[in-house]
Each structure stands twice: as C-alpha cells, then as structure tokens.
Design a protein around this motif. Structure first.
Motif, PDB file in Angstrom:
ATOM      1  N   GLU A 175       0.737  -1.112  -0.063  1.00 15.85           N
ATOM      2  CA  GLU A 175       0.249  -0.014  -0.075  1.00 15.85           C
ATOM      3  C   GLU A 175       0.787   1.183  -0.147  1.00 15.85           C
ATOM      4  OE1 GLU A 175      -2.386  -0.346   3.420  1.00 15.85           O
ATOM      5  OE2 GLU A 175      -4.135  -1.376   2.259  1.00 15.85           O
ATOM      6  N   ARG A 176       2.015   1.123   0.730  1.00 13.82           N
ATOM      7  CA  ARG A 176       2.946   2.448   0.696  1.00 13.82           C
ATOM      8  C   ARG A 176       3.841   2.278  -0.377  1.00 13.82           C
ATOM      9  NH1 ARG A 176       1.960   0.713   6.315  1.00 13.82           N
ATOM     10  NH2 ARG A 176       0.922   2.290   7.344  1.00 13.82           N
ATOM     11  N   GLN A 177       3.676   1.412  -1.314  1.00 12.70           N
ATOM     12  CA  GLN A 177       4.759   1.255  -2.369  1.00 12.70           C
ATOM     13  C   GLN A 177       6.045   1.080  -2.073  1.00 12.70           C
ATOM     14  OE1 GLN A 177       3.705   4.585  -5.227  1.00 12.70           O
ATOM     15  NE2 GLN A 177       1.481   3.878  -4.998  1.00 12.70           N
ATOM     16  N   LYS A 178       6.460   0.284  -1.200  1.00  2.00           N
ATOM     17  CA  LYS A 178       7.812   0.448  -0.841  1.00  2.00           C
ATOM     18  C   LYS A 178       8.288  -0.911  -1.892  1.00  2.00           C
ATOM     19  CE  LYS A 178       7.734   2.754   2.884  1.00  2.00           C
ATOM     20  NZ  LYS A 178       8.423   3.885   3.220  1.00  2.00           N
ATOM     21  N   PRO A 179       9.729  -0.736  -2.211  1.00  2.81           N
ATOM     22  CA  PRO A 179      10.168  -1.752  -3.316  1.00  2.81           C
ATOM     23  C   PRO A 179      10.257  -3.006  -2.405  1.00  2.81           C
ATOM     24  CG  PRO A 179      11.300   0.283  -3.371  1.00  2.81           C
ATOM     25  CD  PRO A 179      10.412   0.559  -2.391  1.00  2.81           C
ATOM     26  N   TRP A 180      10.512  -3.028  -1.315  1.00  2.00           N
ATOM     27  CA  TRP A 180      11.144  -4.229  -0.493  1.00  2.00           C
ATOM     28  C   TRP A 180       9.796  -5.144  -0.310  1.00  2.00           C
ATOM     29  CZ3 TRP A 180       7.893  -5.003   3.636  1.00  2.00           C
ATOM     30  CH2 TRP A 180       7.263  -3.599   4.196  1.00  2.00           C
ATOM     31  N   ALA A 181       8.596  -4.423  -0.136  1.00  2.25           N
ATOM     32  CA  ALA A 181       7.435  -5.136  -0.208  1.00  2.25           C
ATOM     33  C   ALA A 181       6.906  -6.030  -1.622  1.00  2.25           C
ATOM     34  CB  ALA A 181       6.318  -4.258   0.512  1.00  2.25           C
ATOM     35  N   LYS A 182       7.313  -5.235  -2.484  1.00  2.00           N
ATOM     36  CA  LYS A 182       7.088  -5.951  -3.805  1.00  2.00           C
ATOM     37  C   LYS A 182       7.952  -6.967  -4.082  1.00  2.00           C
ATOM     38  CE  LYS A 182       9.487  -4.154  -7.386  1.00  2.00           C
ATOM     39  NZ  LYS A 182      10.079  -3.590  -8.614  1.00  2.00           N
ATOM     40  N   TRP A 183       9.208  -7.100  -3.662  1.00  2.00           N
ATOM     41  CA  TRP A 183       9.958  -8.213  -3.749  1.00  2.00           C
ATOM     42  C   TRP A 183       9.443  -9.279  -2.948  1.00  2.00           C
ATOM     43  CZ3 TRP A 183      11.788  -8.710  -8.136  1.00  2.00           C
ATOM     44  CH2 TRP A 183      12.293  -7.548  -8.854  1.00  2.00           C
ATOM     45  N   LEU A 184       9.088  -9.123  -1.521  1.00  2.00           N
ATOM     46  CA  LEU A 184       8.829 -10.000  -0.626  1.00  2.00           C
ATOM     47  C   LEU A 184       7.394 -10.549  -1.109  1.00  2.00           C
ATOM     48  CD1 LEU A 184       9.396  -8.676   2.961  1.00  2.00           C
ATOM     49  CD2 LEU A 184       9.885 -10.608   1.927  1.00  2.00           C
ATOM     50  N   GLY A 185       6.758  -9.709  -1.778  1.00  2.00           N
ATOM     51  CA  GLY A 185       5.460 -10.187  -2.383  1.00  2.00           C
ATOM     52  C   GLY A 185       5.796 -11.244  -3.545  1.00  2.00           C
ATOM     53  N   TYR A 186       6.513 -10.940  -4.327  1.00  2.00           N
ATOM     54  CA  TYR A 186       6.992 -11.959  -5.414  1.00  2.00           C
ATOM     55  C   TYR A 186       7.539 -13.259  -4.726  1.00  2.00           C
ATOM     56  CZ  TYR A 186       6.629  -8.626  -9.203  1.00  2.00           C
ATOM     57  OH  TYR A 186       6.361  -7.995 -10.276  1.00  2.00           O
ATOM     58  N   VAL A 187       8.351 -13.272  -3.726  1.00  2.00           N
ATOM     59  CA  VAL A 187       8.770 -14.285  -3.332  1.00  2.00           C
ATOM     60  C   VAL A 187       7.631 -15.028  -2.356  1.00  2.00           C
ATOM     61  CG1 VAL A 187      10.060 -15.360  -1.462  1.00  2.00           C
ATOM     62  CG2 VAL A 187      11.383 -13.593  -2.761  1.00  2.00           C
ATOM     63  N   PHE A 188       6.629 -14.274  -1.846  1.00  2.00           N
ATOM     64  CA  PHE A 188       5.627 -14.902  -1.258  1.00  2.00           C
ATOM     65  C   PHE A 188       4.729 -15.727  -2.111  1.00  2.00           C
ATOM     66  CE2 PHE A 188       1.858 -14.821   1.464  1.00  2.00           C
ATOM     67  CZ  PHE A 188       2.205 -15.101   2.916  1.00  2.00           C
ATOM     68  N   ALA A 189       4.492 -14.859  -3.404  1.00  2.00           N
ATOM     69  CA  ALA A 189       3.513 -15.688  -4.378  1.00  2.00           C
ATOM     70  C   ALA A 189       4.091 -16.789  -5.011  1.00  2.00           C
ATOM     71  CB  ALA A 189       3.339 -14.559  -5.552  1.00  2.00           C
ATOM     72  N   VAL A 190       5.611 -17.019  -4.934  1.00  2.00           N
ATOM     73  CA  VAL A 190       6.231 -18.309  -5.599  1.00  2.00           C
ATOM     74  C   VAL A 190       5.816 -19.390  -4.578  1.00  2.00           C
ATOM     75  CG1 VAL A 190       8.516 -19.174  -6.291  1.00  2.00           C
ATOM     76  CG2 VAL A 190       7.913 -16.790  -6.919  1.00  2.00           C
ATOM     77  N   PHE A 191       6.134 -19.061  -3.335  1.00  2.00           N
ATOM     78  CA  PHE A 191       5.647 -20.169  -2.395  1.00  2.00           C
ATOM     79  C   PHE A 191       4.286 -20.576  -2.646  1.00  2.00           C
ATOM     80  CE2 PHE A 191       9.789 -18.679  -0.316  1.00  2.00           C
ATOM     81  CZ  PHE A 191      10.226 -19.934  -0.454  1.00  2.00           C
ATOM     82  N   GLU A 192       3.383 -19.622  -2.752  1.00  2.00           N
ATOM     83  CA  GLU A 192       2.022 -19.821  -2.945  1.00  2.00           C
ATOM     84  C   GLU A 192       1.697 -20.890  -4.186  1.00  2.00           C
ATOM     85  OE1 GLU A 192      -1.104 -19.362  -1.279  1.00  2.00           O
ATOM     86  OE2 GLU A 192       0.493 -18.899   0.355  1.00  2.00           O
ATOM     87  N   LEU A 193       2.351 -20.483  -5.282  1.00  2.00           N
ATOM     88  CA  LEU A 193       2.250 -21.416  -6.453  1.00  2.00           C
ATOM     89  C   LEU A 193       2.341 -22.863  -6.107  1.00  2.00           C
ATOM     90  CD1 LEU A 193       4.457 -19.484  -8.903  1.00  2.00           C
ATOM     91  CD2 LEU A 193       1.815 -19.551  -9.092  1.00  2.00           C
ATOM     92  N   MET A 194       2.945 -23.418  -5.111  1.00  2.00           N
ATOM     93  CA  MET A 194       3.446 -24.838  -4.736  1.00  2.00           C
ATOM     94  C   MET A 194       2.096 -25.266  -4.162  1.00  2.00           C
ATOM     95  SD  MET A 194       7.231 -24.658  -3.715  1.00  2.00           S
ATOM     96  CE  MET A 194       8.082 -23.170  -3.988  1.00  2.00           C
ATOM     97  N   ASP A 195       1.201 -24.571  -3.547  1.00  2.08           N
ATOM     98  CA  ASP A 195       0.114 -24.972  -2.761  1.00  2.08           C
ATOM     99  C   ASP A 195      -1.051 -25.134  -3.824  1.00  2.08           C
ATOM    100  OD1 ASP A 195      -1.344 -25.329  -0.691  1.00  2.08           O
ATOM    101  OD2 ASP A 195      -1.883 -23.686  -0.057  1.00  2.08           O
ATOM    102  N   VAL A 196      -0.968 -26.437  -4.440  1.00  2.57           N
ATOM    103  CA  VAL A 196      -2.147 -26.461  -5.289  1.00  2.57           C
ATOM    104  C   VAL A 196      -3.356 -26.994  -4.814  1.00  2.57           C
ATOM    105  CG1 VAL A 196      -2.613 -28.031  -7.367  1.00  2.57           C
ATOM    106  CG2 VAL A 196      -0.306 -27.332  -6.923  1.00  2.57           C
ATOM    107  N   PRO A 197      -4.738 -26.541  -5.390  1.00  2.00           N
ATOM    108  CA  PRO A 197      -4.932 -25.674  -6.528  1.00  2.00           C
ATOM    109  C   PRO A 197      -5.162 -24.308  -5.911  1.00  2.00           C
ATOM    110  CG  PRO A 197      -6.917 -26.906  -5.888  1.00  2.00           C
ATOM    111  CD  PRO A 197      -5.690 -27.195  -4.838  1.00  2.00           C
ATOM    112  N   VAL A 198      -5.474 -24.127  -4.753  1.00  2.00           N
ATOM    113  CA  VAL A 198      -5.971 -22.761  -4.474  1.00  2.00           C
ATOM    114  C   VAL A 198      -4.709 -21.689  -4.369  1.00  2.00           C
ATOM    115  CG1 VAL A 198      -7.031 -21.136  -2.729  1.00  2.00           C
ATOM    116  CG2 VAL A 198      -7.898 -23.250  -3.266  1.00  2.00           C
ATOM    117  N   GLY A 199      -3.587 -22.342  -3.779  1.00  2.82           N
ATOM    118  CA  GLY A 199      -2.464 -21.494  -3.659  1.00  2.82           C
ATOM    119  C   GLY A 199      -2.015 -20.782  -5.253  1.00  2.82           C
ATOM    120  N   THR A 200      -2.089 -21.903  -6.006  1.00  2.00           N
ATOM    121  CA  THR A 200      -1.684 -21.492  -7.479  1.00  2.00           C
ATOM    122  C   THR A 200      -2.085 -20.325  -8.092  1.00  2.00           C
ATOM    123  OG1 THR A 200      -0.974 -23.935  -7.729  1.00  2.00           O
ATOM    124  CG2 THR A 200      -1.166 -22.710  -9.607  1.00  2.00           C
TER     125      THR A 200
END
Length: 119
Positions: free
Chosen positions: A69-94
């Motif tokens: 929400e505050r447009q912090k660059p570290w949050a963007k990268w943590l969000g990407y990392v978090f999303a990659v881990f979510e991809l492994m949680d089939v089917p909803v996490g994907t």
C-alpha cells in the motif's frame, strides 16, 4: 480535455495485491486461533511449529500488505517471493500466487514502486 474513464490498471493492481495479502493474513490468523482452540479443548494435539508458522505467516502477509500500500520496493520483492511459495500450494495457492504476480507486475510496470511516496 479528454480523460480516460477507465481506472489505471497499475493502481488497481496495487490495491488488489494488497487486499490479497490482507485476506491471507486474516485467514491464517483465524486458522491459527482455531488450531489453538482445538488444542485447548483437547481434540487435537497442538504442534508448536504449526502454530508459530501460521502466526508468522499471518504477520508476514500483513506487513507485506502494508508495504505494498505504501509502495515500498522491499514489499514488492517480498510479495513476489511469497507468491512463488504460494504457487506450490495446489490448487488454491496456485491461483493466489498467479494473481499476486500479475497484480504486482502491473503495479511495477506502471512505475508505482519506483516513485517516492511520502508516508
């Protein structure tokens, strides 16, 4: 003179990514509380690691949502990392992981994480 009536997809992506992390934080917090209650009732033995990891997951998702929400660059990268881990949680996490990656990419493409925002 002519203004677009359509909202900016980058701004919407930013808001939607933050909301996804808000929902993940709330759901993980509720799950943690339910596991804790079941342990107190005696229905299931409580795994300390599971409880701590669920609470940590909820806290991390909340922190990422506020950072996005505050447009912090570290949050963007943590969000990407978090999303990659979510991809492994089939089917909803994907589905959640793909949505987060798409929304964060839209916001990044619109330059929302590159600008300095006062907050």
């Amino acid at each position: 003179m002519f203004e677009s009536l359509r909202p900016d997809p980058g701004e919407r992506g930013l808001t939607r990514a933050a909301r996804i992390f808000d929902v993940l934080a709330v759901l993980s917090g509720i799950a943690s509380i339910l596991f804790l209650l079941l342990a107190f009732i005696g229905d299931r033995p409580a795994s300390t690691f599971r409880l701590l990891s669920n609470f940590a997951f909820a806290a991390l998702a909340y922190v990422i949502a506020r950072g996005i929400e505050r447009q912090k660059p570290w949050a963007k990268w943590l969000g990407y990392v978090f999303a990659v881990f979510e991809l492994m949680d089939v089917p909803v996490g994907t589905v959640i992981g793909i949505a987060v990656i798409v929304y964060l990419h839209r916001a990044s493409k619109a330059g929302l994480f590159g600008a300095r925002v006062l907050n």
